[in-house]
Design an enzyme around this catalytic site. Sequence first.
Site, PDB file in Angstrom:
ATOM      1  N   GLU A  38       0.824  -1.212   0.000  1.00  0.00           N
ATOM      2  CA  GLU A  38       0.000   0.000   0.000  1.00  0.00           C
ATOM      3  C   GLU A  38       0.860   1.265   0.000  1.00  0.00           C
ATOM      4  O   GLU A  38       0.533   2.239  -0.658  1.00  0.00           O
ATOM      5  CB  GLU A  38      -0.961   0.007   1.197  1.00  0.00           C
ATOM      6  CG  GLU A  38      -2.113  -0.958   1.065  1.00  0.00           C
ATOM      7  CD  GLU A  38      -2.960  -0.729  -0.193  1.00  0.00           C
ATOM      8  OE1 GLU A  38      -3.003   0.405  -0.692  1.00  0.00           O
ATOM      9  OE2 GLU A  38      -3.549  -1.702  -0.690  1.00  0.00           O
ATOM     10  N   TYR A 121      -5.946   5.799   5.509  1.00  0.00           N
ATOM     11  CA  TYR A 121      -6.192   4.917   4.363  1.00  0.00           C
ATOM     12  C   TYR A 121      -5.417   3.603   4.520  1.00  0.00           C
ATOM     13  O   TYR A 121      -5.979   2.512   4.437  1.00  0.00           O
ATOM     14  CB  TYR A 121      -5.798   5.599   3.035  1.00  0.00           C
ATOM     15  CG  TYR A 121      -5.699   4.591   1.925  1.00  0.00           C
ATOM     16  CD1 TYR A 121      -6.852   4.074   1.352  1.00  0.00           C
ATOM     17  CD2 TYR A 121      -4.469   4.090   1.505  1.00  0.00           C
ATOM     18  CE1 TYR A 121      -6.790   3.093   0.371  1.00  0.00           C
ATOM     19  CE2 TYR A 121      -4.389   3.110   0.534  1.00  0.00           C
ATOM     20  CZ  TYR A 121      -5.548   2.622  -0.032  1.00  0.00           C
ATOM     21  OH  TYR A 121      -5.480   1.639  -0.982  1.00  0.00           O
ATOM     22  N   ASP A 139      -8.959   6.558  -0.193  1.00  0.00           N
ATOM     23  CA  ASP A 139      -7.876   7.318  -0.816  1.00  0.00           C
ATOM     24  C   ASP A 139      -8.445   8.091  -2.008  1.00  0.00           C
ATOM     25  O   ASP A 139      -9.672   8.170  -2.184  1.00  0.00           O
ATOM     26  CB  ASP A 139      -6.741   6.382  -1.253  1.00  0.00           C
ATOM     27  CG  ASP A 139      -7.158   5.452  -2.382  1.00  0.00           C
ATOM     28  OD1 ASP A 139      -8.372   5.367  -2.674  1.00  0.00           O
ATOM     29  OD2 ASP A 139      -6.283   4.821  -2.996  1.00  0.00           O
ATOM     30  N   CYS A 192     -12.481   3.089 -13.451  1.00  0.00           N
ATOM     31  CA  CYS A 192     -12.899   4.455 -13.105  1.00  0.00           C
ATOM     32  C   CYS A 192     -11.654   5.298 -12.871  1.00  0.00           C
ATOM     33  O   CYS A 192     -11.384   5.755 -11.763  1.00  0.00           O
ATOM     34  CB  CYS A 192     -13.800   4.429 -11.864  1.00  0.00           C
ATOM     35  SG  CYS A 192     -14.696   5.983 -11.657  1.00  0.00           S
TER      36      CYS A 192
HETATM   37  S1  SF4 Z   1     -19.811   4.477 -14.826  1.00  0.00           S
HETATM   38 FE1  SF4 Z   1     -17.953   5.534 -15.357  1.00  0.00          FE
HETATM   39  S2  SF4 Z   1     -17.827   7.251 -13.936  1.00  0.00           S
HETATM   40 FE2  SF4 Z   1     -19.326   5.814 -13.123  1.00  0.00          FE
HETATM   41  S3  SF4 Z   1     -18.187   4.527 -11.700  1.00  0.00           S
HETATM   42 FE3  SF4 Z   1     -18.194   3.483 -13.672  1.00  0.00          FE
HETATM   43  S4  SF4 Z   1     -16.319   4.169 -14.706  1.00  0.00           S
HETATM   44 FE4  SF4 Z   1     -16.699   5.553 -12.994  1.00  0.00          FE
END
Ligand code: SF4
Length: 349
Positions: A38, A121, A139, A192
């Site tokens: 980590e 974290y 985090d 994401c």
């Molecule tokens: S839909 Fe897109 S913005 Fe929403 S959590 Fe998933 S990757 Fe992230």
Amino acid sequence: MTDTTWVKVLMDWSAQLERELPWREKSPRDPYRVWISEIMLQQTRTEAVKPYFNTWMEKFPTVHALAEASEAEVLHAWQGLGYYSRARNIHAAAREMDSHYGGRVPDELKVVESLPGIGSYTAGAILSIAYGKRTSAVDGNVLRIYARLYGIEEDILKAKGRRQVMNCVEQTLPEDAGSFNEALMDLGQEVCIPRFPRCSECPIASWCRAHREGKEKELPVRTKKKRQETLYLAAALILRHGAFLMHKRPEKGMLASMWEFPMVLAHTPEEAERELGRRWNCRLEGPVWKHRHVFSHRIWNMNAYVAAPAVQEPMGKDYAFFTPEEYRNIPLAGPHARLAAWAEKLVLE
Ligand code: SF4
């Protein structure tokens, strides 16, 4: 009432990913390995961390082995990961664990958080992943995911925005917090991601408000960082009998206690070159090597020069000559390791 259906969907998705990460290999999970991974993963990409992690575990397989190591050995093993205060803190924390906690990573949140370099974290990650406790680990990845998922428009770097995220995390944290925290890490690293989230591949897109409203690139809101300061560095390659003169940096401050080629920093390249020549009272040849190194808050534009000053001995304990073979085994200050690798050929020529 918060809809938490996505939590299970996310955890199932993460379980079938089977990412090959050396710190996830052993079961049950070793708190020492979780802790080191980590810290290494802060500011560094997963792929880049893997070889460092494996070498580290060979050199320091236990908290005790790490506590017994010298600072130079620890810094050398960290060389290339940057942010050397992290390595120093790991070392200091290992020594505390060794002397006060029987060479183990403690399993109480308050105690773990009180150790050098371990913030909330990392403590949350260790306790949930290695000790099975229901603790969150928030985090930058988690702040970003929740801000998008719940459409939080407050600045996540400010207390109000962070509080909103923390509330959502508390309401969604399942019993198996360790697997959940790892699933969030997977999502934040693989899907994401900061600038261009891969929403078409996202397992929880149907629950995501930012995606629904087309705001995934606008969120999270965060205060703009200050601009990085640009400095010019002139370094001297002073070679004598196959060895280079090097300088040990002060014990406190940036890149503390690490070795570097004698250098000066200035606001223009001309000023840096002039000052280096003046300091060593000699003519400089070059620059023979150039490099641009980006730290978090500053940029170094580096020029290296061959110099042949009349060096007087003794030069003080902060100066010493090292052959390339020798300097491969001492902690070198960030970009000076690159220069050192390049400079080896001057010895062979
Ligand atoms: S839909 Fe897109 S913005 Fe929403 S959590 Fe998933 S990757 Fe992230």
